[in-house]
Design a protein around this motif. Sequence first.
Motif, PDB file in Angstrom:
ATOM      1  N   HIS A  26       0.840  -1.199   0.000  1.00 42.85           N
ATOM      2  CA  HIS A  26       0.000   0.000   0.000  1.00 42.85           C
ATOM      3  C   HIS A  26       0.876   1.251   0.000  1.00 42.85           C
ATOM      4  O   HIS A  26       1.974   1.250   0.581  1.00 42.85           O
ATOM      5  CB  HIS A  26      -0.910  -0.014   1.231  1.00 42.85           C
ATOM      6  CG  HIS A  26      -1.984   1.011   1.194  1.00 42.85           C
ATOM      7  ND1 HIS A  26      -1.765   2.331   1.561  1.00 42.85           N
ATOM      8  CD2 HIS A  26      -3.289   0.948   0.834  1.00 42.85           C
ATOM      9  CE1 HIS A  26      -2.877   3.014   1.435  1.00 42.85           C
ATOM     10  NE2 HIS A  26      -3.828   2.204   0.990  1.00 42.85           N
ATOM     11  N   LEU A  28       0.801   3.908   1.721  1.00 39.74           N
ATOM     12  CA  LEU A  28       1.192   4.380   3.048  1.00 39.74           C
ATOM     13  C   LEU A  28       2.494   3.683   3.449  1.00 39.74           C
ATOM     14  O   LEU A  28       2.577   2.454   3.408  1.00 39.74           O
ATOM     15  CB  LEU A  28       0.097   4.086   4.076  1.00 39.74           C
ATOM     16  CG  LEU A  28      -1.156   4.951   3.986  1.00 39.74           C
ATOM     17  CD1 LEU A  28      -2.251   4.406   4.894  1.00 39.74           C
ATOM     18  CD2 LEU A  28      -0.868   6.417   4.305  1.00 39.74           C
ATOM     19  N   ILE A  40      -3.680   4.717   8.683  1.00 39.55           N
ATOM     20  CA  ILE A  40      -4.976   4.602   8.013  1.00 39.55           C
ATOM     21  C   ILE A  40      -6.010   5.507   8.681  1.00 39.55           C
ATOM     22  O   ILE A  40      -6.782   6.186   8.004  1.00 39.55           O
ATOM     23  CB  ILE A  40      -5.441   3.132   7.994  1.00 39.55           C
ATOM     24  CG1 ILE A  40      -4.724   2.392   6.863  1.00 39.55           C
ATOM     25  CG2 ILE A  40      -6.954   3.030   7.823  1.00 39.55           C
ATOM     26  CD1 ILE A  40      -5.080   0.938   6.740  1.00 39.55           C
ATOM     27  N   SER A  43      -5.277   8.999   7.642  1.00 38.24           N
ATOM     28  CA  SER A  43      -5.404   9.294   6.209  1.00 38.24           C
ATOM     29  C   SER A  43      -6.829   9.573   5.755  1.00 38.24           C
ATOM     30  O   SER A  43      -7.038  10.011   4.622  1.00 38.24           O
ATOM     31  CB  SER A  43      -4.837   8.141   5.380  1.00 38.24           C
ATOM     32  OG  SER A  43      -5.653   6.978   5.481  1.00 38.24           O
ATOM     33  N   SER A  47      -4.369  12.971   2.398  1.00 39.80           N
ATOM     34  CA  SER A  47      -3.598  12.268   1.370  1.00 39.80           C
ATOM     35  C   SER A  47      -2.569  11.323   1.979  1.00 39.80           C
ATOM     36  O   SER A  47      -2.021  11.599   3.061  1.00 39.80           O
ATOM     37  CB  SER A  47      -2.882  13.270   0.455  1.00 39.80           C
ATOM     38  OG  SER A  47      -1.848  13.914   1.154  1.00 39.80           O
ATOM     39  N   ASP A  48      -2.294  10.227   1.289  1.00 32.95           N
ATOM     40  CA  ASP A  48      -1.246   9.310   1.735  1.00 32.95           C
ATOM     41  C   ASP A  48       0.089  10.042   1.828  1.00 32.95           C
ATOM     42  O   ASP A  48       0.883   9.802   2.745  1.00 32.95           O
ATOM     43  CB  ASP A  48      -1.126   8.133   0.766  1.00 32.95           C
ATOM     44  CG  ASP A  48      -2.352   7.229   0.785  1.00 32.95           C
ATOM     45  OD1 ASP A  48      -3.134   7.303   1.751  1.00 32.95           O
ATOM     46  OD2 ASP A  48      -2.516   6.438  -0.163  1.00 32.95           O
ATOM     47  N   ASN A  52       2.491  10.132   5.083  1.00 31.30           N
ATOM     48  CA  ASN A  52       3.867   9.631   5.000  1.00 31.30           C
ATOM     49  C   ASN A  52       4.866  10.683   5.479  1.00 31.30           C
ATOM     50  O   ASN A  52       5.901  10.357   6.066  1.00 31.30           O
ATOM     51  CB  ASN A  52       4.202   9.218   3.566  1.00 31.30           C
ATOM     52  CG  ASN A  52       3.513   7.932   3.147  1.00 31.30           C
ATOM     53  OD1 ASN A  52       3.098   7.135   3.988  1.00 31.30           O
ATOM     54  ND2 ASN A  52       3.380   7.720   1.856  1.00 31.30           N
TER      55      ASN A  52
END
Length: 213
Positions: A26, A28, A40, A43, A47-48, A52
Amino acid sequence: MKLFEDSNDWSEKLAPILIKYKGRKHPLDYHNLYQLIVMIVLSAQDSDANINKIAPALFEFFPNMENLSVSNVDALIPYISKVRNFRTKANWLLEIAKTIQKEKNLPLTMDGLTTLKGIGRKSANVIMREAKVPVEGIIADLHVIRVAPRIGLIPESKDGIKVEKQLMKILPKAIWGEIGMAISFLGREICRPTPKCEECQINGVCGYYVRYK
């Protein structure tokens, strides 16, 4: 081209993207299930890429579920203040941590995960896929919601739960674990809001391509 065909037809037609994206991690950038579930929750409606970005400092201060479970909102917020709805999410994460206590206690079933604050079916499907446990549904994120109807798999809908149920009806359970992320990756990379159809491995079976290209 006939749309909304039976599962055997679509299982074969989607094979190229299943092969291309099978097992891909994934987006992430997590390193264990504790980090995954935290990221998760953060998020949602964000946005991922943003999650991050803030993750390294967050996990340096809160390296595991045990640390998070004995913390408080005031200590957590500075690390997630750039995340949308950070205060609500801080409370969710603390409640999850206090409930779970340790990563090994994560309930890796649909019913177990969806009892946790901030975890719905979409998130639970992602966690179960990444944890490599038997799946109970299909990931239906915003990319899947956009791409699946465009391909011609299902009628258009903005409701993720409805999209998931429709996909579960038309696709065989054997591919549930990978097809959601495969469609999601296709949507991230090729089937963008302005799609790059000529690069798509399944353009020959895509309703949008057949109609407009």
